[in-house]
Design a protein around this motif. Structure first.
Motif, mmCIF file in Angstrom:
data_model
loop_
_atom_site.group_PDB
_atom_site.id
_atom_site.type_symbol
_atom_site.label_atom_id
_atom_site.label_comp_id
_atom_site.label_asym_id
_atom_site.label_seq_id
_atom_site.Cartn_x
_atom_site.Cartn_y
_atom_site.Cartn_z
ATOM 1 N N PHE A 378 1.006 -0.975 0.017
ATOM 2 C CA PHE A 378 0.004 -0.011 0.143
ATOM 3 C C PHE A 378 0.906 1.320 0.202
ATOM 4 C CE2 PHE A 378 -2.128 3.447 2.477
ATOM 5 C CZ PHE A 378 -3.265 3.579 1.540
ATOM 6 N N LEU A 379 1.941 1.351 0.940
ATOM 7 C CA LEU A 379 2.779 2.472 0.966
ATOM 8 C C LEU A 379 3.438 2.588 -0.393
ATOM 9 C CD1 LEU A 379 3.877 2.320 4.541
ATOM 10 C CD2 LEU A 379 1.978 3.833 3.612
ATOM 11 N N ASP A 380 3.908 1.469 -0.939
ATOM 12 C CA ASP A 380 4.691 1.656 -2.240
ATOM 13 C C ASP A 380 3.545 2.364 -3.372
ATOM 14 O OD1 ASP A 380 6.874 0.284 -1.349
ATOM 15 O OD2 ASP A 380 6.248 -1.712 -2.437
ATOM 16 N N GLU A 381 2.553 2.062 -3.350
ATOM 17 C CA GLU A 381 1.200 2.905 -4.246
ATOM 18 C C GLU A 381 1.498 4.264 -3.673
ATOM 19 O OE1 GLU A 381 -2.478 1.032 -3.411
ATOM 20 O OE2 GLU A 381 -1.688 -0.949 -4.285
ATOM 21 N N ILE A 382 1.302 4.705 -2.347
ATOM 22 C CA ILE A 382 1.334 6.123 -2.050
ATOM 23 C C ILE A 382 2.556 6.678 -2.763
ATOM 24 C CG2 ILE A 382 1.227 7.679 -0.192
ATOM 25 C CD1 ILE A 382 -1.485 6.107 -0.816
ATOM 26 N N ASP A 383 3.776 5.872 -2.517
ATOM 27 C CA ASP A 383 4.885 6.596 -2.836
ATOM 28 C C ASP A 383 4.943 7.011 -4.310
ATOM 29 O OD1 ASP A 383 6.257 5.952 -0.347
ATOM 30 O OD2 ASP A 383 7.225 4.551 -1.222
ATOM 31 N N ARG A 384 4.352 6.068 -5.342
ATOM 32 C CA ARG A 384 4.080 6.370 -6.516
ATOM 33 C C ARG A 384 3.308 7.722 -6.830
ATOM 34 N NH1 ARG A 384 4.491 0.722 -6.989
ATOM 35 N NH2 ARG A 384 2.260 0.449 -6.716
ATOM 36 N N LEU A 385 2.436 8.216 -6.130
ATOM 37 C CA LEU A 385 1.573 9.289 -6.262
ATOM 38 C C LEU A 385 2.623 10.352 -5.720
ATOM 39 C CD1 LEU A 385 -1.762 8.351 -4.314
ATOM 40 C CD2 LEU A 385 -1.172 8.446 -6.909
ATOM 41 N N VAL A 386 3.420 10.127 -4.802
ATOM 42 C CA VAL A 386 4.245 11.526 -4.269
ATOM 43 C C VAL A 386 5.300 11.601 -5.191
ATOM 44 C CG1 VAL A 386 5.867 12.038 -2.561
ATOM 45 C CG2 VAL A 386 4.105 10.729 -1.973
ATOM 46 N N VAL A 387 5.939 10.552 -5.786
ATOM 47 C CA VAL A 387 7.038 10.795 -7.041
ATOM 48 C C VAL A 387 6.582 11.418 -8.415
ATOM 49 C CG1 VAL A 387 8.579 9.745 -8.707
ATOM 50 C CG2 VAL A 387 8.437 8.845 -6.240
ATOM 51 N N ALA A 388 5.246 11.091 -8.476
ATOM 52 C CA ALA A 388 4.563 11.645 -9.713
ATOM 53 C C ALA A 388 4.068 12.979 -9.572
ATOM 54 C CB ALA A 388 3.516 10.933 -10.187
ATOM 55 N N ALA A 389 4.108 13.538 -8.313
ATOM 56 C CA ALA A 389 3.883 14.903 -8.091
ATOM 57 C C ALA A 389 5.175 15.866 -7.577
ATOM 58 C CB ALA A 389 2.961 15.167 -6.721
ATOM 59 N N GLY A 390 6.204 15.144 -7.577
ATOM 60 C CA GLY A 390 7.282 15.916 -7.630
ATOM 61 C C GLY A 390 7.733 16.124 -6.278
ATOM 62 N N GLY A 391 7.057 15.279 -5.265
ATOM 63 C CA GLY A 391 7.449 15.193 -3.887
ATOM 64 C C GLY A 391 8.636 14.371 -3.522
ATOM 65 N N ARG A 392 8.627 14.130 -2.125
ATOM 66 C CA ARG A 392 9.630 13.134 -1.641
ATOM 67 C C ARG A 392 9.360 12.772 -0.188
ATOM 68 N NH1 ARG A 392 14.103 17.561 -2.511
ATOM 69 N NH2 ARG A 392 13.910 18.923 -0.575
ATOM 70 N N LEU A 393 10.138 11.710 0.436
ATOM 71 C CA LEU A 393 9.708 11.194 1.758
ATOM 72 C C LEU A 393 10.927 11.836 2.643
ATOM 73 C CD1 LEU A 393 8.603 7.582 0.917
ATOM 74 C CD2 LEU A 393 7.378 9.503 0.970
ATOM 75 N N TYR A 394 10.519 11.897 3.993
ATOM 76 C CA TYR A 394 11.364 12.033 5.010
ATOM 77 C C TYR A 394 12.059 11.027 5.437
ATOM 78 C CZ TYR A 394 12.711 14.580 9.163
ATOM 79 O OH TYR A 394 13.362 15.670 10.168
#
Length: 441
Positions: A378-394
């Motif tokens: 599930f979190l891998d799916e959320i990561d893909r949304l973040v990356v597509a938006a130009g974001g990142r993880l802490y």
């Protein structure tokens, strides 16, 4: 060997733990696969050495303090709580107060921690003047914006991978009291919450608790807390100018069963919390800095709520221009899933200070999930949304993102790697996080 984890208690790793008592012994402790560790408040595997941990909490002395300027020199193992309790009554506080006061100064620099004021005042690294660093080669260097500047900006937010932070010089904020004038705003949905945070840009402190169980028209409903430092003339009758810092009293004595955090319990808690907060909305209240900045510190070992398998915090930042749609999609998926935590936070961020600092102008969302079921997928799916938006993880909260996610989110990574290689050509400084995300395989 010792079983060690981060605050999220996932993963748990068998590693060697050394507790040197002198700076000279730190150099001897650094072998291939070593990383420094402060008070263990990084959530994932950032402060777990690939082979060995050098524990730094024994280095807890203050070298000097200048009350005329608010500048202070101290060892890296000093806890933020000690700094607050020692200098708060003298009228000084750190400029940046993260979600827990039980983080070491070295850890705060390595993670470039941020607080509720990042949108207007930046992160912890902005108030660091210089750093005494022991590199993986054993060299002792003083790094600042003027001297060894590459090492300085790589160390701020560098997750301990440039060497062992021994000492630092910081700037503290002059304050009249240890109280915050708080204003609560009730937001009925995500759009209202983001409008309230935008309208609160002039406030020194702003943060939103967000109901991640709410769905439909209530998706993203929130309580926004704006704050300013209170003056002595604003305090309740009889209140001391600086409130006493209470150490955690009640705690969680055992690992709670995994069924404790179920969708029904979370939904009920969030409903009650939102309604209680909404009743306080509209006016302003003067509150102690401790519950305002550190609400979870009052409950010892609160991480045991998630059970013996631990929990994962997913904290992302989404650029401002696309934040509404992406955050709405993330919250919608989380609400449908039903097992996210009651500890959901939304804030605005500005520019980061270090080469690998997490913040960028936009909105950061932090969500906790118990380790169970298909949560990693599930979190891998959320990561893909973040990356597509130009974001990142802490990185200070991460225990499972992929190299691809890291590389997409941190375009300055090649520069960081080059500086790290120059400081430590033998690659002695390595953590479980760096093995997972940075190091050659």
């Amino acid at each position: 060997m010792t079983l060690v984890s981060g605050w999220g208690r996932f993963p748990v790793v068998d590693t060697e733990m050394l507790r040197p008592r002198a700076f000279a012994a730190v150099a001897d402790a650094v072998v291939s696969g070593t990383v420094a560790r402060g008070n263990g408040r990084a959530y994932g595997d950032a402060a777990i050495g690939a082979v060995r941990i050098v524990a730094m909490t024994g280095f807890d002395r203050i070298r000097w303090f200048d009350p005329a300027t608010g500048r202070i020199r101290l060892e890296a193992g000093v806890l933020l709580s000690d700094l607050i309790e020692t200098f708060g009554p003298r009228g000084f506080l750190p400029f940046v107060l993260p979600g827990t006061r039980f983080v070491s100064i070295g850890g705060a620099i390595a993670a470039d921690v941020h607080g509720k004021n990042h949108h207007c005042e930046g992160g912890f690294g902005r108030y660091v003047d210089s750093i005494l660093l022991r590199t993986g080669e054993g060299e002792l260097i003083e790094a600042s914006r003027e001297q060894n500047s590459d090492a300085f900006f790589a160390t701020i937010g560098g997750m301990g991978l440039t060497g062992v932070i021994l000492e630092a010089t910081l700037r503290l904020r002059k304050v009249e009291t240890g109280w915050i004038r708080e204003r609560v705003i009730s937001a009925s949905d995500l759009d209202a919450a983001m409008r309230a945070l935008d309208a609160g840009d002039a406030a020194t402190y702003s943060v939103a608790w967000i109901d991640c169980a709410a769905r439909g028209k209530d998706l993203g409903r929130s309580l926004i807390y704006l704050g300013e430092h209170a003056g002595e003339d604003e305090l309740p009758a009889g209140a001391a100018a600086f409130p006493a810092g209470k150490h955690p009293g009640l705690g969680v004595p055992i690992d709670l069963p995994s069924m404790t955090l179920n969708r029904f319990g979370i939904r009920a808690f969030n409903e009650l919390y939102y309604r209680m907060g909404a009743r306080r909305a509209g006016g302003s209240h003067v509150v102690s800095l401790y519950p305002y900045f550190f609400p979870l510190d009052s409950l010892a070992d609160w991480n045991r709520i998630y059970g013996k398998r631990g929990f994962l915090q997913h904290q992302c930042v989404i650029p401002e221009n696309v934040a509404r749609d992406v955050l709405g999609e993330i919250l919608g998926r989380v609400a449908r899933r039903g097992d996210a935590s009651f500890l959901a936070v939304l804030k605005k961020l500005g520019e980061g200070e270090g080469i690998l600092s997490f913040p960028l102008p936009g909105y950061t969302l932090a969500l906790d999930f118990p380790v169970r079921g298909d949560i990693l997928n599930f979190l891998d799916e959320i990561d893909r949304l973040v990356v597509a938006a130009g974001g990142r993880l802490y990185l200070a909260k991460d225990a499972r993102q992929s190299r691809e996610t890291l590389e997409a989110g941190y375009p300055a990574l090649p520069r960081f790697n080059a500086i790290r290689k120059a400081l430590d050509p033998a690659g002695n400084i390595r953590s479980k996080l760096s093995q997972r995300l940075f190091d050659e395989v």
